[in-house]
Scaffold this motif. Sequence first.
Motif, PDB file in Angstrom:
ATOM      1  N   ARG A 195      32.031  19.064  -3.285  1.00  0.00           N
ATOM      2  CA  ARG A 195      31.242  18.055  -3.980  1.00  0.00           C
ATOM      3  C   ARG A 195      31.892  17.670  -5.310  1.00  0.00           C
ATOM      4  O   ARG A 195      31.858  16.509  -5.713  1.00  0.00           O
ATOM      5  N   LYS A 196      32.511  18.642  -5.978  1.00  0.00           N
ATOM      6  CA  LYS A 196      33.213  18.337  -7.224  1.00  0.00           C
ATOM      7  C   LYS A 196      34.448  17.485  -6.960  1.00  0.00           C
ATOM      8  O   LYS A 196      34.776  16.578  -7.737  1.00  0.00           O
ATOM      9  N   LEU A 197      35.122  17.753  -5.855  1.00  0.00           N
ATOM     10  CA  LEU A 197      36.307  16.969  -5.506  1.00  0.00           C
ATOM     11  C   LEU A 197      35.947  15.523  -5.168  1.00  0.00           C
ATOM     12  O   LEU A 197      36.782  14.620  -5.291  1.00  0.00           O
ATOM     13  N   LEU A 198      34.696  15.307  -4.759  1.00  0.00           N
ATOM     14  CA  LEU A 198      34.242  13.959  -4.406  1.00  0.00           C
ATOM     15  C   LEU A 198      33.709  13.187  -5.617  1.00  0.00           C
ATOM     16  O   LEU A 198      33.105  12.122  -5.463  1.00  0.00           O
ATOM     17  N   PHE A 199      33.964  13.702  -6.799  1.00  0.00           N
ATOM     18  CA  PHE A 199      33.481  13.079  -8.039  1.00  0.00           C
ATOM     19  C   PHE A 199      33.852  11.592  -8.142  1.00  0.00           C
ATOM     20  O   PHE A 199      33.005  10.775  -8.531  1.00  0.00           O
ATOM     21  N   PRO A 200      35.095  11.163  -7.796  1.00  0.00           N
ATOM     22  CA  PRO A 200      35.409   9.728  -7.889  1.00  0.00           C
ATOM     23  C   PRO A 200      34.488   8.869  -7.026  1.00  0.00           C
ATOM     24  O   PRO A 200      34.144   7.742  -7.407  1.00  0.00           O
ATOM     25  N   PHE A 201      34.084   9.407  -5.854  1.00  0.00           N
ATOM     26  CA  PHE A 201      33.181   8.650  -4.981  1.00  0.00           C
ATOM     27  C   PHE A 201      31.777   8.567  -5.600  1.00  0.00           C
ATOM     28  O   PHE A 201      31.063   7.581  -5.399  1.00  0.00           O
ATOM     29  N   ALA A 202      31.394   9.606  -6.355  1.00  0.00           N
ATOM     30  CA  ALA A 202      30.110   9.567  -7.046  1.00  0.00           C
ATOM     31  C   ALA A 202      30.103   8.464  -8.105  1.00  0.00           C
ATOM     32  O   ALA A 202      29.112   7.758  -8.278  1.00  0.00           O
ATOM     33  N   ILE A 203      31.211   8.323  -8.819  1.00  0.00           N
ATOM     34  CA  ILE A 203      31.329   7.250  -9.817  1.00  0.00           C
ATOM     35  C   ILE A 203      31.224   5.885  -9.133  1.00  0.00           C
ATOM     36  O   ILE A 203      30.518   4.982  -9.611  1.00  0.00           O
ATOM     37  N   LEU A 204      31.914   5.740  -8.005  1.00  0.00           N
ATOM     38  CA  LEU A 204      31.866   4.472  -7.257  1.00  0.00           C
ATOM     39  C   LEU A 204      30.462   4.189  -6.750  1.00  0.00           C
ATOM     40  O   LEU A 204      29.953   3.066  -6.872  1.00  0.00           O
ATOM     41  N   TYR A 205      29.816   5.214  -6.192  1.00  0.00           N
ATOM     42  CA  TYR A 205      28.458   5.049  -5.673  1.00  0.00           C
ATOM     43  C   TYR A 205      27.492   4.680  -6.797  1.00  0.00           C
ATOM     44  O   TYR A 205      26.626   3.808  -6.636  1.00  0.00           O
ATOM     45  N   GLY A 206      27.665   5.323  -7.943  1.00  0.00           N
ATOM     46  CA  GLY A 206      26.825   5.009  -9.093  1.00  0.00           C
ATOM     47  C   GLY A 206      27.000   3.569  -9.550  1.00  0.00           C
ATOM     48  O   GLY A 206      26.030   2.892  -9.896  1.00  0.00           O
ATOM     49  N   PHE A 207      28.242   3.088  -9.520  1.00  0.00           N
ATOM     50  CA  PHE A 207      28.512   1.695  -9.907  1.00  0.00           C
ATOM     51  C   PHE A 207      27.839   0.726  -8.938  1.00  0.00           C
ATOM     52  O   PHE A 207      27.205  -0.257  -9.357  1.00  0.00           O
ATOM     53  N   ILE A 208      27.953   1.012  -7.644  1.00  0.00           N
ATOM     54  CA  ILE A 208      27.380   0.110  -6.629  1.00  0.00           C
ATOM     55  C   ILE A 208      25.857   0.052  -6.767  1.00  0.00           C
ATOM     56  O   ILE A 208      25.262  -1.034  -6.747  1.00  0.00           O
ATOM     57  N   THR A 209      25.202   1.215  -6.902  1.00  0.00           N
ATOM     58  CA  THR A 209      23.743   1.212  -7.005  1.00  0.00           C
ATOM     59  C   THR A 209      23.275   0.591  -8.318  1.00  0.00           C
ATOM     60  O   THR A 209      22.251  -0.097  -8.353  1.00  0.00           O
ATOM     61  N   SER A 210      24.025   0.790  -9.383  1.00  0.00           N
ATOM     62  CA  SER A 210      23.666   0.181 -10.671  1.00  0.00           C
ATOM     63  C   SER A 210      23.814  -1.334 -10.614  1.00  0.00           C
ATOM     64  O   SER A 210      22.989  -2.075 -11.171  1.00  0.00           O
ATOM     65  N   LEU A 211      24.874  -1.813  -9.942  1.00  0.00           N
ATOM     66  CA  LEU A 211      25.063  -3.256  -9.770  1.00  0.00           C
ATOM     67  C   LEU A 211      23.924  -3.849  -8.958  1.00  0.00           C
ATOM     68  O   LEU A 211      23.370  -4.905  -9.301  1.00  0.00           O
ATOM     69  N   ARG A 212      23.540  -3.162  -7.897  1.00  0.00           N
ATOM     70  CA  ARG A 212      22.423  -3.630  -7.067  1.00  0.00           C
ATOM     71  C   ARG A 212      21.152  -3.724  -7.898  1.00  0.00           C
ATOM     72  O   ARG A 212      20.426  -4.733  -7.828  1.00  0.00           O
ATOM     73  N   ASN A 213      20.853  -2.699  -8.682  1.00  0.00           N
ATOM     74  CA  ASN A 213      19.651  -2.732  -9.514  1.00  0.00           C
ATOM     75  C   ASN A 213      19.718  -3.851 -10.548  1.00  0.00           C
ATOM     76  O   ASN A 213      18.711  -4.521 -10.824  1.00  0.00           O
ATOM     77  N   TYR A 214      20.905  -4.073 -11.120  1.00  0.00           N
ATOM     78  CA  TYR A 214      21.083  -5.149 -12.093  1.00  0.00           C
ATOM     79  C   TYR A 214      20.774  -6.509 -11.447  1.00  0.00           C
ATOM     80  O   TYR A 214      20.086  -7.352 -12.049  1.00  0.00           O
ATOM     81  N   LEU A 215      21.244  -6.709 -10.229  1.00  0.00           N
ATOM     82  CA  LEU A 215      21.012  -7.975  -9.539  1.00  0.00           C
ATOM     83  C   LEU A 215      19.530  -8.192  -9.251  1.00  0.00           C
ATOM     84  O   LEU A 215      19.022  -9.315  -9.334  1.00  0.00           O
ATOM     85  N   ASP A 255      20.639  16.028 -12.983  1.00  0.00           N
ATOM     86  CA  ASP A 255      21.416  15.822 -11.754  1.00  0.00           C
ATOM     87  C   ASP A 255      22.507  14.775 -11.972  1.00  0.00           C
ATOM     88  O   ASP A 255      22.622  14.166 -13.031  1.00  0.00           O
ATOM     89  N   PHE A 256      23.305  14.561 -10.904  1.00  0.00           N
ATOM     90  CA  PHE A 256      24.394  13.590 -10.940  1.00  0.00           C
ATOM     91  C   PHE A 256      24.387  12.818  -9.620  1.00  0.00           C
ATOM     92  O   PHE A 256      23.740  13.200  -8.642  1.00  0.00           O
ATOM     93  N   MET A 257      25.144  11.723  -9.589  1.00  0.00           N
ATOM     94  CA  MET A 257      25.149  10.847  -8.427  1.00  0.00           C
ATOM     95  C   MET A 257      25.726  11.537  -7.190  1.00  0.00           C
ATOM     96  O   MET A 257      26.599  12.404  -7.278  1.00  0.00           O
ATOM     97  N   LEU A 258      25.218  11.123  -6.030  1.00  0.00           N
ATOM     98  CA  LEU A 258      25.822  11.514  -4.758  1.00  0.00           C
ATOM     99  C   LEU A 258      27.272  11.038  -4.709  1.00  0.00           C
ATOM    100  O   LEU A 258      27.598   9.994  -5.279  1.00  0.00           O
ATOM    101  N   PRO A 259      28.171  11.759  -4.040  1.00  0.00           N
ATOM    102  CA  PRO A 259      27.969  13.019  -3.317  1.00  0.00           C
ATOM    103  C   PRO A 259      28.184  14.268  -4.181  1.00  0.00           C
ATOM    104  O   PRO A 259      28.002  15.380  -3.705  1.00  0.00           O
ATOM    105  N   THR A 260      28.555  14.103  -5.463  1.00  0.00           N
ATOM    106  CA  THR A 260      28.737  15.267  -6.324  1.00  0.00           C
ATOM    107  C   THR A 260      27.395  15.924  -6.636  1.00  0.00           C
ATOM    108  O   THR A 260      27.265  17.147  -6.634  1.00  0.00           O
ATOM    109  N   GLY A 261      26.390  15.110  -6.930  1.00  0.00           N
ATOM    110  CA  GLY A 261      25.028  15.597  -7.138  1.00  0.00           C
ATOM    111  C   GLY A 261      24.113  15.109  -6.039  1.00  0.00           C
ATOM    112  O   GLY A 261      24.562  14.820  -4.924  1.00  0.00           O
TER     113      GLY A 261
END
Length: 339
Positions: free
Chosen positions: A5-25, A164-170
């Motif tokens: 899950r720690k190794l997947l941290f970059p994907f958590a950042i990407l997932y967080g960006f996508i969900t934040s963009l969706r909420n912004y829209l 907590d933190f974003m999926l998949p790290t959190g």
Amino acid sequence: MILLRKLLFPFAILYGFITSLRNYLYDKGILKSYSFDIPVIAVGNLTVGGTGKTPQIEYLIRLLSPKYKVATLSRGYKRKSEGFVLATADATAEILGDEPFQYYKKFPNVQVSVDADRKNGIEHLLNQNVQPEIILLDDAYQHRKVKAGFYILLTSYGDLFSDDFMLPTGNLRESSNGAKRANVIIVTKCHSDISKEEQDYIKKKIGLDLPLFFSTVAYDDKVYNDSENLSVIEVKSTPKLLLAGIAKPKPFFDYLQSDSDEILSFPDHHHFSESEISSIKNKANDKIIVTTEKDFVRLNAKILTEQLFYLPIKSEFVDNKEAFDQTIINYVGTCTRNR
């Protein structure tokens, strides 16, 4: 698993960006949200896993159904049906999903429905001959296509969304900023004697100026099936098989387990195969099987009725119950349809 899950941290950042963009829209109206002139209460969380949504929906049903026509609308996770389904006499857990079927069995005067598209589901409910006066959206906090009139955000004691933190790290489905959409926050699964000092500490950690309530899981003092019941005191001293297919089964096992018991744990919302049913029966032999209420609705037709029991649970507020109830009643009473 922790390392992965720690190794997947970059994907958590990407997932967080996508969900934040969706909420912004949605927040800016670029993606359209739909609202309705009927009280719509959404219960959900920011994390994956069990935070006690089902007991909280049931709490609201008990609070509101004596005075109003209440409907529940769920996704119907892992159901074997498509589109909108309104529960009728021929409903099963396979058609509705386990939690909606549980609502249907327990609350016959409530309209229980499922639809992954909550907007479509609400429109179907409002086109029924008997229209609901309140709709409870089960696990719909991230379903931004519908704008509920009131949001109840749940977070588990010892597993706060603020830690907590974003999926998949959190385990976060979206950024913790999403908590700002809530009207109230309930910290669930607290120990019943949680102190005022600890409540204040949790409120400081969450860091939002929102009404904050604390609830606990109350276990029944009996286990049940369709024809009889047994006291928990008796069950604890009886050799048995304990079975659960829920997100966090440890408290259930801890409440009932004795040294001689067999324990079987399955994934949340698990559909039991014929081979698994056969294995469960063999392991139980002539002992009773005690499971969760959610699992009971899926297993009841597959295991001998006199052998299978379930343990009901309820959500109870540690304190300030009256304030929470009044908050909900005030919201419902001021909505267009119920003035």
